[in-house]
Design a protein around this motif. Structure first.
Motif, PDB file in Angstrom:
ATOM      1  N   ASN A   1       0.806  -1.223   0.000  1.00  0.00           N
ATOM      2  CA  ASN A   1       0.000   0.000   0.000  1.00  0.00           C
ATOM      3  C   ASN A   1       0.837   1.271   0.000  1.00  0.00           C
ATOM      4  O   ASN A   1       0.297   2.354   0.208  1.00  0.00           O
ATOM      5  CB  ASN A   1      -0.961   0.005   1.189  1.00  0.00           C
ATOM      6  CG  ASN A   1      -2.123  -0.940   0.996  1.00  0.00           C
ATOM      7  OD1 ASN A   1      -2.514  -1.217  -0.132  1.00  0.00           O
ATOM      8  ND2 ASN A   1      -2.670  -1.451   2.080  1.00  0.00           N
ATOM      9  N   ASP A   2       2.154   1.170  -0.203  1.00  0.00           N
ATOM     10  CA  ASP A   2       2.997   2.362  -0.267  1.00  0.00           C
ATOM     11  C   ASP A   2       2.932   2.972  -1.661  1.00  0.00           C
ATOM     12  O   ASP A   2       2.898   2.258  -2.668  1.00  0.00           O
ATOM     13  CB  ASP A   2       4.443   2.032   0.088  1.00  0.00           C
ATOM     14  CG  ASP A   2       4.650   1.869   1.581  1.00  0.00           C
ATOM     15  OD1 ASP A   2       3.657   1.900   2.327  1.00  0.00           O
ATOM     16  OD2 ASP A   2       5.806   1.713   1.992  1.00  0.00           O
ATOM     17  N   MET A   3       2.891   4.284  -1.708  1.00  0.00           N
ATOM     18  CA  MET A   3       2.845   5.020  -2.968  1.00  0.00           C
ATOM     19  C   MET A   3       3.314   6.440  -2.698  1.00  0.00           C
ATOM     20  O   MET A   3       3.605   6.795  -1.560  1.00  0.00           O
ATOM     21  CB  MET A   3       1.422   5.032  -3.520  1.00  0.00           C
ATOM     22  CG  MET A   3       0.430   5.724  -2.598  1.00  0.00           C
ATOM     23  SD  MET A   3      -1.250   5.844  -3.223  1.00  0.00           S
ATOM     24  CE  MET A   3      -1.606   4.193  -3.662  1.00  0.00           C
ATOM     25  N   ILE A   4       3.385   7.248  -3.742  1.00  0.00           N
ATOM     26  CA  ILE A   4       3.693   8.656  -3.528  1.00  0.00           C
ATOM     27  C   ILE A   4       2.373   9.427  -3.473  1.00  0.00           C
ATOM     28  O   ILE A   4       1.357   9.005  -4.035  1.00  0.00           O
ATOM     29  CB  ILE A   4       4.652   9.225  -4.590  1.00  0.00           C
ATOM     30  CG1 ILE A   4       4.128   9.015  -5.996  1.00  0.00           C
ATOM     31  CG2 ILE A   4       6.032   8.649  -4.425  1.00  0.00           C
ATOM     32  CD1 ILE A   4       4.973   9.666  -7.068  1.00  0.00           C
ATOM     33  N   LEU A   5       2.393  10.527  -2.766  1.00  0.00           N
ATOM     34  CA  LEU A   5       1.180  11.308  -2.531  1.00  0.00           C
ATOM     35  C   LEU A   5       0.481  11.700  -3.832  1.00  0.00           C
ATOM     36  O   LEU A   5      -0.736  11.705  -3.910  1.00  0.00           O
ATOM     37  CB  LEU A   5       1.518  12.550  -1.692  1.00  0.00           C
ATOM     38  CG  LEU A   5       0.360  13.442  -1.270  1.00  0.00           C
ATOM     39  CD1 LEU A   5      -0.683  12.667  -0.477  1.00  0.00           C
ATOM     40  CD2 LEU A   5       0.867  14.608  -0.449  1.00  0.00           C
ATOM     41  N   SER A   6       1.247  11.986  -4.880  1.00  0.00           N
ATOM     42  CA  SER A   6       0.640  12.410  -6.145  1.00  0.00           C
ATOM     43  C   SER A   6      -0.194  11.311  -6.803  1.00  0.00           C
ATOM     44  O   SER A   6      -0.985  11.591  -7.692  1.00  0.00           O
ATOM     45  CB  SER A   6       1.720  12.897  -7.115  1.00  0.00           C
ATOM     46  OG  SER A   6       2.602  11.838  -7.438  1.00  0.00           O
TER      47      SER A   6
ATOM     48  N   GLY B   1       2.185  22.013  -4.223  1.00  0.00           N
ATOM     49  CA  GLY B   1       2.397  21.812  -5.651  1.00  0.00           C
ATOM     50  C   GLY B   1       2.583  20.343  -5.999  1.00  0.00           C
ATOM     51  O   GLY B   1       3.023  19.541  -5.188  1.00  0.00           O
ATOM     52  N   ARG B   2       2.256  20.004  -7.240  1.00  0.00           N
ATOM     53  CA  ARG B   2       2.370  18.618  -7.696  1.00  0.00           C
ATOM     54  C   ARG B   2       3.792  18.081  -7.607  1.00  0.00           C
ATOM     55  O   ARG B   2       3.992  16.912  -7.278  1.00  0.00           O
ATOM     56  CB  ARG B   2       1.874  18.494  -9.127  1.00  0.00           C
ATOM     57  CG  ARG B   2       0.396  18.723  -9.228  1.00  0.00           C
ATOM     58  CD  ARG B   2      -0.131  18.313 -10.591  1.00  0.00           C
ATOM     59  NE  ARG B   2      -1.569  18.481 -10.606  1.00  0.00           N
ATOM     60  CZ  ARG B   2      -2.418  17.629 -10.082  1.00  0.00           C
ATOM     61  NH1 ARG B   2      -1.975  16.554  -9.500  1.00  0.00           N
ATOM     62  NH2 ARG B   2      -3.708  17.855 -10.131  1.00  0.00           N
ATOM     63  N   GLY B   3       4.781  18.907  -7.894  1.00  0.00           N
ATOM     64  CA  GLY B   3       6.172  18.461  -7.802  1.00  0.00           C
ATOM     65  C   GLY B   3       6.533  18.039  -6.388  1.00  0.00           C
ATOM     66  O   GLY B   3       7.236  17.049  -6.174  1.00  0.00           O
ATOM     67  N   ILE B   4       6.030  18.761  -5.424  1.00  0.00           N
ATOM     68  CA  ILE B   4       6.305  18.444  -4.024  1.00  0.00           C
ATOM     69  C   ILE B   4       5.612  17.145  -3.621  1.00  0.00           C
ATOM     70  O   ILE B   4       6.163  16.344  -2.875  1.00  0.00           O
ATOM     71  CB  ILE B   4       5.867  19.618  -3.113  1.00  0.00           C
ATOM     72  CG1 ILE B   4       6.739  20.831  -3.399  1.00  0.00           C
ATOM     73  CG2 ILE B   4       5.947  19.228  -1.648  1.00  0.00           C
ATOM     74  CD1 ILE B   4       6.293  22.098  -2.723  1.00  0.00           C
TER      75      ILE B   4
ATOM     76  N   ILE C   1       6.766  12.951  -1.414  1.00  0.00           N
ATOM     77  CA  ILE C   1       6.170  12.455  -0.169  1.00  0.00           C
ATOM     78  C   ILE C   1       5.670  11.032  -0.394  1.00  0.00           C
ATOM     79  O   ILE C   1       4.759  10.806  -1.185  1.00  0.00           O
ATOM     80  CB  ILE C   1       5.019  13.377   0.286  1.00  0.00           C
ATOM     81  CG1 ILE C   1       5.523  14.802   0.488  1.00  0.00           C
ATOM     82  CG2 ILE C   1       4.386  12.835   1.557  1.00  0.00           C
ATOM     83  CD1 ILE C   1       4.437  15.821   0.770  1.00  0.00           C
ATOM     84  N   ARG C   2       6.281  10.077   0.327  1.00  0.00           N
ATOM     85  CA  ARG C   2       5.873   8.672   0.234  1.00  0.00           C
ATOM     86  C   ARG C   2       4.893   8.389   1.363  1.00  0.00           C
ATOM     87  O   ARG C   2       5.129   8.794   2.504  1.00  0.00           O
ATOM     88  CB  ARG C   2       7.069   7.745   0.303  1.00  0.00           C
ATOM     89  CG  ARG C   2       6.746   6.321  -0.124  1.00  0.00           C
ATOM     90  CD  ARG C   2       7.985   5.512  -0.415  1.00  0.00           C
ATOM     91  NE  ARG C   2       8.941   5.514   0.679  1.00  0.00           N
ATOM     92  CZ  ARG C   2       8.953   4.631   1.670  1.00  0.00           C
ATOM     93  NH1 ARG C   2       8.066   3.672   1.696  1.00  0.00           N
ATOM     94  NH2 ARG C   2       9.854   4.710   2.603  1.00  0.00           N
ATOM     95  N   VAL C   3       3.789   7.724   1.026  1.00  0.00           N
ATOM     96  CA  VAL C   3       2.731   7.471   1.997  1.00  0.00           C
ATOM     97  C   VAL C   3       2.339   5.995   1.989  1.00  0.00           C
ATOM     98  O   VAL C   3       2.645   5.257   1.052  1.00  0.00           O
ATOM     99  CB  VAL C   3       1.478   8.336   1.698  1.00  0.00           C
ATOM    100  CG1 VAL C   3       1.786   9.815   1.818  1.00  0.00           C
ATOM    101  CG2 VAL C   3       0.896   8.026   0.313  1.00  0.00           C
TER     102      VAL C   3
END
Length: 75
Positions: free
Chosen positions: A3-8, A63-66, A70-72
């Motif tokens: 279930n790990d992914m990046i925030l985007s 912002g989308r780049g930021i 971030i890994r969630v």
């Protein structure tokens, strides 16, 4: 982890716990000022334009780049 992914990659309405923030010391300090740090739970409010999240009952636009730094862990 499964279930790990990046925030985007998250969709509106989804919640996740922050597990890692990339981008170096300066970025980390900037995130902490906004209440965004490892272990906090975020909820995506909107993904159109800047990504709008809720963290600790505060609404934060980033912002989308930021969001790609971030890994969630999706809950």
């Amino acid at each position: 982890r499964l279930n790990d992914m990046i925030l985007s990659q998250m969709n509106t309405g989804e919640s996740a716990r922050i597990v890692d923030i990339g981008g170096g010391t300066g970025s980390g300090r900037n995130f902490n000022l906004r209440g965004i740090s490892e272990g906090h739970i975020v909820r995506v409010i909107s993904t159109s334009g800047p990504v709008t999240i809720e963290v600790d009952r505060k609404v934060v636009l980033i912002g989308r780049g930021i969001t790609q730094k971030i890994r969630v862990h999706r809950m």
